[in-house]
Design an enzyme around this catalytic site. Structure first.
Site, mmCIF file in Angstrom:
data_model
loop_
_atom_site.group_PDB
_atom_site.id
_atom_site.type_symbol
_atom_site.label_atom_id
_atom_site.label_comp_id
_atom_site.label_asym_id
_atom_site.label_seq_id
_atom_site.Cartn_x
_atom_site.Cartn_y
_atom_site.Cartn_z
ATOM 1 N N ASP A 29 0.875 -1.168 0.000
ATOM 2 C CA ASP A 29 0.000 0.000 0.000
ATOM 3 C C ASP A 29 0.916 1.222 0.000
ATOM 4 O O ASP A 29 2.098 1.130 0.353
ATOM 5 C CB ASP A 29 -0.944 -0.006 1.199
ATOM 6 C CG ASP A 29 -2.129 0.939 0.960
ATOM 7 O OD1 ASP A 29 -2.072 1.735 0.003
ATOM 8 O OD2 ASP A 29 -3.109 0.884 1.729
HETATM 9 C C1 BGC Z 1 -4.888 3.386 0.051
HETATM 10 C C2 BGC Z 1 -5.009 2.390 -1.072
HETATM 11 C C3 BGC Z 1 -4.807 3.086 -2.381
HETATM 12 C C4 BGC Z 1 -3.471 3.774 -2.378
HETATM 13 C C5 BGC Z 1 -3.140 4.511 -3.650
HETATM 14 C C6 BGC Z 1 -3.630 4.214 -0.043
HETATM 15 O O1 BGC Z 1 -3.646 5.250 0.870
HETATM 16 O O2 BGC Z 1 -4.947 2.731 1.283
HETATM 17 O O3 BGC Z 1 -6.256 1.753 -1.015
HETATM 18 O O4 BGC Z 1 -4.931 2.184 -3.434
HETATM 19 O O5 BGC Z 1 -3.444 4.725 -1.323
HETATM 20 O O6 BGC Z 1 -3.929 5.625 -3.798
#
Ligand code: BGC
Length: 741
Positions: free
Chosen positions: A267
């Site tokens: 993530d």
């Molecule tokens: C989120 C993800 C997301 C990623 C990219 C993160 O903060 O938890 O779900 O895909 O950011 O935007």
């Protein structure tokens, strides 16, 4: 002499290009008729150490470099999960300002889950995959299948509810649909990311049974049945290791137990340690921003945990390249399946098909929670003056909520949808009723709405009630709204009740006009202290671009609602197991899932707590009658299957769809078990007077629990009951059977 030289040069160039051409022709990795493994190994053998390191981490917010020298393209990621995120700047979350990146917003995943229709999940996946493909994206960061543990989790709207079986069934077709476009799904957030509070640091304490029975099944289905090409590690910790480099989750379970061959992507900002990232299964690091910038390094990405620090360790001989090569293999495989996939179809953006798909999913996901005296559908022959009240009737809902926020080509608000549908058949008036969130921008996407309103609460209530009194019926659109703490990433909700004093407004409204229809817009359960005073309630979710049209069709009866709740609505927060038996959101960096497997309806039933609306609940404008539930045998052995059959008829006077739900109850067990658990469901469409026979075949896996001692699924011989219902509590039939030794 000159001519002689020129002809030598010409021959040389010709020779070189033939040999280059010849060499190209035999490059195994470029030949997509060759087995994937050979292509991967061939590429690997051609890459330098630096090139291998480079493809393991981001080069911008949403891309990783390929290997330019070899013609291996970059990989481009996009959020996910209900629309394609607009383009951001290379190094910033802010908008890049493109004018060709407005997408179609599909309903959020709670709505998809509420359709209880795998065909809809497939249509959803195909359609959003086409949008991603058109935008030249390789990896869609979604879907999310974290289990709904508490109604306060700010991201529940992005997930598929409280039941592992339902989420498992719905995630598989979504994945297949997306990936048939040559776009990978990145199923998230693996695992135990069930809250936003302290999401980067909290350590989840959960027993193995709950882990395997509740929190992992949808991920397992995504891997083994859906064949997802990638998976996203979670922010939180489990056994004190972050999800993005967690030995237990990524190595022991995902790779070894489930045989995952795809790519593990962090993530954004979820990576914290180079050595753990090396050994504990992470393949690609994103969003770590920005170690090293302060030290004046020109490219922050070089300082990612899987960048220079990894390279240095290898160069110093402190780690070897075994893990490195495996990681590179995973990334190359992902690249061949997506960016280098010559067979992928072309995509499309906001196509007519996508509009129809989004509308259809929204129509099927809307849940009729209550309908006393057939208040709904609105009879336009009788109802001539409709008062629409509430901010959510006009507020754009596709912008906001965190990483799933979208820039849409269009969004039909509920008020607009009603006006579109009703036209001159009735007079529609509008009053705001309350002022909630007047924000009209997210990460630089501007809605263009001016929602500012300086009137006092009393003035707003007075206006709404005056309108309600003069009207034949009132439709209130309220709920949450994706602003911080109201269904949004990074923030959990602070309380279970509706915000902005909506409960107070509703008390006044039902006095002003008891013919009050409440449409709750949210991705979460909310308290409804006025439930007995309101004759009709719809759960309206976040329905995306076609929201208003779908809601209007259900309200006036063009569409007969057929959604069923993918999670329970407790009467009060303390009824929920995470808030009584376990804790939420934890303290001192720890959260304890002491409720174990008793999540959602499993808890309410085991404690005899009546929910406000139960899991699987959803009414229709017609009625369904169930015949007796029959089993094709009374006993089965562990290699057998058993089939249950029930006749379902439409006894009303309009066509409609019913989701027939099969639950299994273990009547004698050595370990505590829920009263019953969902093990099959089928949605059937029935014309008035029509009867269909619905069959479910299950095997011992439907009877099993996860035995933590043996570390395996066990189906204990003994007595079981199969229960068929229109919801988890609306039981229509039951038949006992047993499993023999
Ligand atoms: C989120 C993800 C997301 C990623 C990219 C993160 O903060 O938890 O779900 O895909 O950011 O935007």
């Amino acid at each position: 002499m000159k001519n002689y030289r020129r002809s030598i040069a010409t021959i040389l160039v010709a020779f070189l290009s033939i040999s280059v051409f010849g060499q190209r022709a035999i490059r195994v990795y470029q030949d997509d008729s060759m087995p994937m493994k050979d292509r991967v190994e061939d590429t690997l053998s051609r890459m330098t150490l630096e090139e291998k390191i480079a493809i393991l981490h981001a080069q911008s917010k949403f891309s990783s470099p390929g290997v330019p020298r070899l013609g291996i393209p970059e990989l481009w990621m996009t959020d996910g999960p209900h629309g394609i995120r607009p383009e951001v700047l290379w190094d910033e979350w802010e908008q890049a300002g493109w004018t060709n990146d407005s997408c179609f917003a599909f309903p959020a995943l709670t709505c998809l889950a509420a359709t209880w229709n795998e065909d809809m999940a497939s249509l959803y996946g195909i359609s959003i995959g086409e949008e991603a493909r058109y935008r030249e994206k390789d990896v869609l960061l979604g879907p999310g299948v974290n289990i709904y543990r508490s109604p306060l989790n700010g991201r529940n709207f992005e997930y598929m509810g409280e039941d592992p079986f339902l989420a498992s069934k719905m995630v598989v077709p979504y994945i297949k649909g997306v990936q048939q476009n040559g776009v990978a799904t990145c199923v998230k957030h693996f695992a135990l990311n069930n809250q936003e509070t302290d999401r980067f640091t909290v350590n989840v304490n959960v027993d193995d049974r709950a882990l395997y029975e509740i929190y992992l099944p949808a991920f397992k289905a995504a891997v083994q049945e859906g064949g997802t090409w990638s998976i996203m590690g979670s922010y939180n910790k489990y056994k004190k290791q972050h999800g993005c480099h967690n030995q237990y989750l990524l190595q022991d379970i995902l790779r070894k137990e489930w045989g995952f061959e795809g790519t593990v992507i962090s993530d954004w900002g979820g990576t914290h340690d180079t050595r753990q990232a090396i050994t504990n299964g992470l393949d690609m690091e994103f969003g770590t921003w920005t170690d090293g910038l302060a030290a004046g390094v020109t490219n922050a990405y070089d300082n990612y945990y899987l960048a220079k620090p990894y390279l240095d360790l290898i160069k110093l001989g402190q780690v070897d390249t075994t893990e490195l090569d495996d990681k590179v293999r995973h990334v190359l495989r992902l690249t061949f399946l997506t960016a280098m996939n010559r067979n992928k179809p072309f995509g499309s953006l906001v196509s007519d098909e996508h509009v129809l798909a989004g509308l259809g999913i929204a129509e099927e996901g809307i849940v009729l929670l209550k309908n006393k005296n057939n208040t709904l559908p609105i009879n336009l022959h009788k109802v001539k003056r409709i008062a629409v009240v509430g901010e959510n009737a006009i507020k754009m809902m596709t912008v906001g909520g965190g990483s799933s926020s979208l820039k849409v080509k269009y969004e039909i608000s509920p008020l607009q949808g009603l006006k579109n549908r009703i036209g001159t058949q009735a007079e529609i008036t509008y009053a705001r009723g309350y002022v909630g969130d007047i924000g009209s921008a997210y990460n630089g996407v501007v809605t263009g709405q001016d929602l500012s309103d300086n009137r006092s609460e009393e003035e707003l209530i007075a206006e709404a009630c005056a309108l309600a009194e003069k009207s034949d019926c009132v439709i209130f659109f309220g709920g949450l709204n994706k602003s911080n703490q109201q269904d949004a990433e990074s923030y959990d909700r602070l309380w279970y009740e509706l915000p902005y004093n909506q409960d107070r407004l509703l008390e006044y409204l039902c006095q002003a006009n008891p013919n009050l229809i409440v449409v709750n817009i949210s991705g979460n359960a909310v308290a409804m202290p006025w439930v007995d005073k309101v004759p009709a309630i719809l759960q309206g979710w976040y329905l995306g671009s076609e929201a208003g049209n779908a809601l209007a069709e259900v309200l006036v009866g063009d569409i007969n609602p057929s959604g069923k709740l993918p999670f329970s609505f407790p009467k009060k927060l303390e009824d929920c197991s995470a808030h009584s038996k376990g804790d939420f959101p934890g303290a001192n960096g720890q959260v304890h899932y002491d409720e174990g497997i008793f999540v959602g309806y499993r808890w309410y039933e085991s404690q005899n707590i009546a929910p406000l609306f139960c899991f699987g609940h959803g009414l229709s404008y017609t009625q369904f009658k169930y015949g007796a539930l029959k089993a094709d045998k009374k006993e089965l052995t562990s290699s057998d299957k058993i089939t249950f059959t029930v006749d379902v008829s439409n006894s009303g006077n309009r066509s409609g769809s019913e989701t027939v739900q099969l639950y299994i109850s273990d009547l004698e067990s050595s370990l505590p078990r829920p009263v019953k658990e969902l093990k099959a469901f089928k949605k059937v469409k029935l014309m008035p007077g029509q009867t269909k026979s619905v069959s479910f075949t299950v095997d011992k896996s439907a009877l099993s629990f996860f035995d933590p001692e043996k570390h395996q699924w066990v189906a204990e011989p003994g007595k079981f009951a199969a229960i068929v219902g229109a919801s988890s509590l609306d039981v229509k039939g039951k038949v006992n059977f047993s499993l023999k030794q």
